[in-house]
Write a protein that holds these residues in place. Structure first.
Motif, PDB file in Angstrom:
ATOM      1  N   VAL A  72       0.836  -1.208   0.000  1.00  0.00           N
ATOM      2  CA  VAL A  72       0.000   0.000   0.000  1.00  0.00           C
ATOM      3  C   VAL A  72       0.863   1.248   0.000  1.00  0.00           C
ATOM      4  N   VAL A 119      -8.253   1.347  -3.889  1.00  0.00           N
ATOM      5  CA  VAL A 119      -9.102   0.369  -3.214  1.00  0.00           C
ATOM      6  C   VAL A 119      -8.263  -0.845  -2.832  1.00  0.00           C
ATOM      7  N   VAL A 120      -8.454  -1.316  -1.604  1.00  0.00           N
ATOM      8  CA  VAL A 120      -7.804  -2.544  -1.145  1.00  0.00           C
ATOM      9  C   VAL A 120      -8.883  -3.563  -0.829  1.00  0.00           C
ATOM     10  N   LEU A 131      -9.230  -6.838   1.107  1.00  0.00           N
ATOM     11  CA  LEU A 131      -8.410  -7.430   2.164  1.00  0.00           C
ATOM     12  C   LEU A 131      -9.098  -8.616   2.815  1.00  0.00           C
ATOM     13  N   LEU A 172      -6.010  -3.755   8.569  1.00  0.00           N
ATOM     14  CA  LEU A 172      -7.005  -2.703   8.403  1.00  0.00           C
ATOM     15  C   LEU A 172      -6.705  -1.528   9.326  1.00  0.00           C
ATOM     16  N   LEU A 216      -3.795   0.454   7.977  1.00  0.00           N
ATOM     17  CA  LEU A 216      -4.155   1.234   6.795  1.00  0.00           C
ATOM     18  C   LEU A 216      -4.975   2.451   7.175  1.00  0.00           C
ATOM     19  N   ARG A 217      -5.854   2.308   8.152  1.00  0.00           N
ATOM     20  CA  ARG A 217      -6.703   3.424   8.564  1.00  0.00           C
ATOM     21  C   ARG A 217      -5.904   4.550   9.215  1.00  0.00           C
ATOM     22  N   THR A 219     -10.958   0.442   1.957  1.00  0.00           N
ATOM     23  CA  THR A 219     -10.667  -0.968   2.203  1.00  0.00           C
ATOM     24  C   THR A 219     -11.941  -1.758   2.435  1.00  0.00           C
ATOM     25  N   ALA A 239     -14.071  -0.563   8.111  1.00  0.00           N
ATOM     26  CA  ALA A 239     -14.138  -1.209   6.803  1.00  0.00           C
ATOM     27  C   ALA A 239     -15.225  -0.540   5.952  1.00  0.00           C
TER      28      ALA A 239
END
Length: 222
Positions: free
Chosen positions: A42, A49-50, A52, A65, A68-69, A77, A97
């Motif tokens: 990432v 867009v991921v 996951l 997650l 990433l956030r 995600t 999410a």
């Protein structure tokens, strides 16, 4: 082009999703990696867009997650799941999410779902609603019922909420209601604030709990 990163511990899933999405003219799968390589991918590839996997043997999808956030420009995600455990799904909802994709999603629907995520839409299947809406809302809404929360909304905002819950992106909602995307963004911000939630998925769950998704609605609300 919508840049997509697929994260899953199963090579077959990674290959399958990549093959399906790459066939779309407006989607580019920049990488498909196992969980241990997700955060680095990432940071290096900056996907929009991921997708996951929610459960992986090498690293917990929920841990990824959360990482990433915390990024300054976090990608949208959505979790890949088979829904074999409600606990993971509920925790992912609370962690921000943007939606959920079943691993056996119809291949013809997959590009559309990714476009919806990229356009700030939601991906919330009926299976998510049936299995986690009760437990999620019982714990997060507390003494306020979903009905009391949605009663705070104007008629226009309720209509926007229903379309959000159906997975429409802001531009699609704008086209449906003959309003600008900027106006819709303002309505979405107001809806999230009044429902006391931070994501469109959480708002969609409240809409379901309040019964808004099963009621006939006016197509031209004021």
């Amino acid at each position: 082009m919508i840049r997509v990163l697929v994260v899953d511990d199963e090579a077959l899933i990674r290959t399958g999703f990549t093959h399906i999405l790459q066939a779309a003219d407006d989607i580019d799968v920049v990488a498909a990696v196992p969980g241990g390589q997700a955060v680095r991918a990432v940071r290096e590839l900056c996907p929009d867009v991921v997708l996951l996997d929610i459960r992986m043997p090498d690293v917990d999808g929920l841990t990824i997650l959360a990482e990433l956030r915390r990024m300054p420009k976090a990608p949208v995600t959505a979790m890949l799941t088979t829904f074999d455990t409600d606990e993971y799904v509920t925790r992912a909802l609370r962690s921000g999410a943007a939606g959920f994709l079943l691993k056996d999603t119809d291949p013809e629907q997959l590009p559309y779902l990714v476009r919806s995520l990229a356009g700030e839409g939601t991906v919330l299947s009926s299976k998510v609603t049936r299995r986690v809406v009760g437990g999620y809302l019982d714990n997060s809404v507390r003494d306020l019922t979903a009905g009391r929360l949605t009663a705070r909304l104007t008629e226009r905002e309720r209509h926007v909420l229903v379309l959000m819950a159906e997975g429409l992106a802001n531009n699609e909602i704008g086209e449906r209601l003959h309003l600008s995307t900027g106006t819709i963004k303002g309505h979405v911000t107001s809806v999230l604030a009044k429902l006391q939630v931070s994501s469109r998925v959480q708002a969609a769950l409240i809409a379901e709990r309040a019964g808004l998704l099963t009621r006939p609605r006016d197509e031209n609300p004021r």
